[in-house]
Scaffold this motif. Structure first.
Motif, short mmCIF file in Angstrom:
data_model
loop_
_atom_site.label_atom_id
_atom_site.label_comp_id
_atom_site.label_asym_id
_atom_site.label_seq_id
_atom_site.Cartn_x
_atom_site.Cartn_y
_atom_site.Cartn_z
N THR A 186 0.85 -1.20 0.00
CA THR A 186 0.00 0.00 0.00
C THR A 186 0.88 1.24 0.00
O THR A 186 1.77 1.37 0.84
CB THR A 186 -0.93 0.03 1.23
N ILE A 187 0.60 2.14 -0.93
CA ILE A 187 1.32 3.41 -1.04
C ILE A 187 0.34 4.54 -0.80
O ILE A 187 -0.76 4.55 -1.35
CB ILE A 187 1.95 3.57 -2.45
N ILE B 33 4.90 9.54 -9.77
CA ILE B 33 5.82 8.53 -9.24
C ILE B 33 5.04 7.44 -8.50
O ILE B 33 5.31 6.25 -8.67
CB ILE B 33 6.88 9.17 -8.33
N ALA B 34 4.08 7.85 -7.69
CA ALA B 34 3.28 6.87 -6.94
C ALA B 34 2.51 5.95 -7.88
O ALA B 34 2.39 4.75 -7.61
CB ALA B 34 2.33 7.61 -5.99
N VAL B 35 1.98 6.50 -8.96
CA VAL B 35 1.26 5.69 -9.95
C VAL B 35 2.20 4.65 -10.56
O VAL B 35 1.86 3.47 -10.68
CB VAL B 35 0.64 6.57 -11.05
N LYS C 98 -7.05 9.73 -12.98
CA LYS C 98 -5.76 9.60 -13.67
C LYS C 98 -5.08 8.29 -13.28
O LYS C 98 -4.53 7.59 -14.13
CB LYS C 98 -4.86 10.79 -13.29
N VAL C 99 -5.15 7.94 -12.01
CA VAL C 99 -4.54 6.71 -11.50
C VAL C 99 -5.20 5.49 -12.14
O VAL C 99 -4.53 4.57 -12.61
CB VAL C 99 -4.64 6.66 -9.96
N LYS C 100 -6.52 5.48 -12.17
CA LYS C 100 -7.25 4.35 -12.77
C LYS C 100 -6.97 4.24 -14.26
O LYS C 100 -6.83 3.14 -14.80
CB LYS C 100 -8.74 4.47 -12.49
N ALA D 239 -4.28 4.99 -15.68
CA ALA D 239 -2.92 4.45 -15.81
C ALA D 239 -2.86 2.96 -15.49
O ALA D 239 -1.79 2.35 -15.59
CB ALA D 239 -1.97 5.22 -14.90
N GLY D 240 -3.99 2.37 -15.09
CA GLY D 240 -4.03 0.93 -14.88
C GLY D 240 -3.97 0.48 -13.43
O GLY D 240 -3.95 -0.72 -13.16
N VAL D 241 -3.95 1.41 -12.48
CA VAL D 241 -3.96 1.03 -11.08
C VAL D 241 -5.42 0.94 -10.65
O VAL D 241 -6.12 1.94 -10.59
CB VAL D 241 -3.19 2.05 -10.20
N GLU D 242 -5.87 -0.28 -10.37
CA GLU D 242 -7.29 -0.50 -10.08
C GLU D 242 -7.66 -0.27 -8.61
O GLU D 242 -8.75 0.16 -8.31
CB GLU D 242 -7.69 -1.92 -10.49
N ASN D 243 -6.74 -0.60 -7.71
CA ASN D 243 -7.03 -0.50 -6.28
C ASN D 243 -6.64 0.89 -5.78
O ASN D 243 -5.49 1.12 -5.39
CB ASN D 243 -6.29 -1.60 -5.53
N VAL D 244 -7.61 1.82 -5.82
CA VAL D 244 -7.37 3.21 -5.47
C VAL D 244 -8.38 3.67 -4.44
O VAL D 244 -9.57 3.39 -4.58
CB VAL D 244 -7.50 4.12 -6.72
N GLU D 245 -7.90 4.36 -3.42
CA GLU D 245 -8.77 4.98 -2.43
C GLU D 245 -8.38 6.44 -2.29
O GLU D 245 -7.26 6.82 -2.64
CB GLU D 245 -8.65 4.27 -1.08
#
Length: 175
Positions: A4-5, A21-23, A107-109, A111-117
């Motif tokens: 988790t970041i 960077i986090a993405v 933007k995060v989603k 980029a392909g990051v599915e688990n975002v809160e």
């Protein structure tokens, strides 16, 4: 292992770099990403206006208000100066924070990051970022080196410096 970041964003260029960077890290590690924002209460209007301009909030607000309100101010500074009640300013700051976080999550989603809160907080920047990291069980915090705060000349900002000193996990500072 980093599962988790937490990334702290504030609308600054440094915060935008931290998000990028986090993405990249979250995508590469398959990690969950929590986007945290501490509302900019008490910040100078010029800094809030810069964030609003970057997020395209001022034109949207002006256009939406134009049919209902005559002589809508064209800048966030003017809007805030025209606000007669603290509640009005509080609502504008909250709306800016929500838009910032929601746009970042999209933007995060993308980029392909599915688990975002997302986590929007009020209070002291450092305390709230650390509490958000604890709440998210973050294994890493990513933050910008300098945000929208008043101290601009230091190599690393006072907020990011305190996060590095106090965080219970690794901290990556984006420059």
């Amino acid at each position: 292992m980093i599962k988790t970041i937490l990334v702290a964003i504030d609308g600054s260029l440094s915060g935008d770099k931290a998000l990028d960077i986090a993405v990249e890290l979250a995508a590469g590690l398959g990690a969950k990403l929590t986007i945290a924002h501490v509302l900019l209460h008490g910040e100078p209007p010029k800094d809030i206006e810069r964030m609003a301009r970057v997020e395209h909030m001022v034109p949207v607000a002006v256009e939406a208000a134009r049919p209902y309100i005559a002589n809508v101010p064209a800048t966030m500074t003017s809007i805030m100066n025209a606000a007669k009640y603290t509640e009005g300013v509080e609502r504008m700051i909250s709306a800016l924070g929500e838009k910032l976080v929601n746009d970042a999550a999209a933007k995060v989603k993308k980029a392909g990051v599915e688990n975002v809160e997302t986590d929007i907080r009020n209070g002291d920047y450092v305390d709230q970022i650390l509490k958000a990291a604890k709440n998210a069980s973050a294994d890493m915090i990513v933050a910008g080196s300098r945000g929208l705060g008043p101290v601009k000349k230091l190599l690393i900002g006072s907020t990011s410096n305190k996060i590095v000193q106090l965080a219970p996990c690794p901290v990556l500072i984006a420059r």
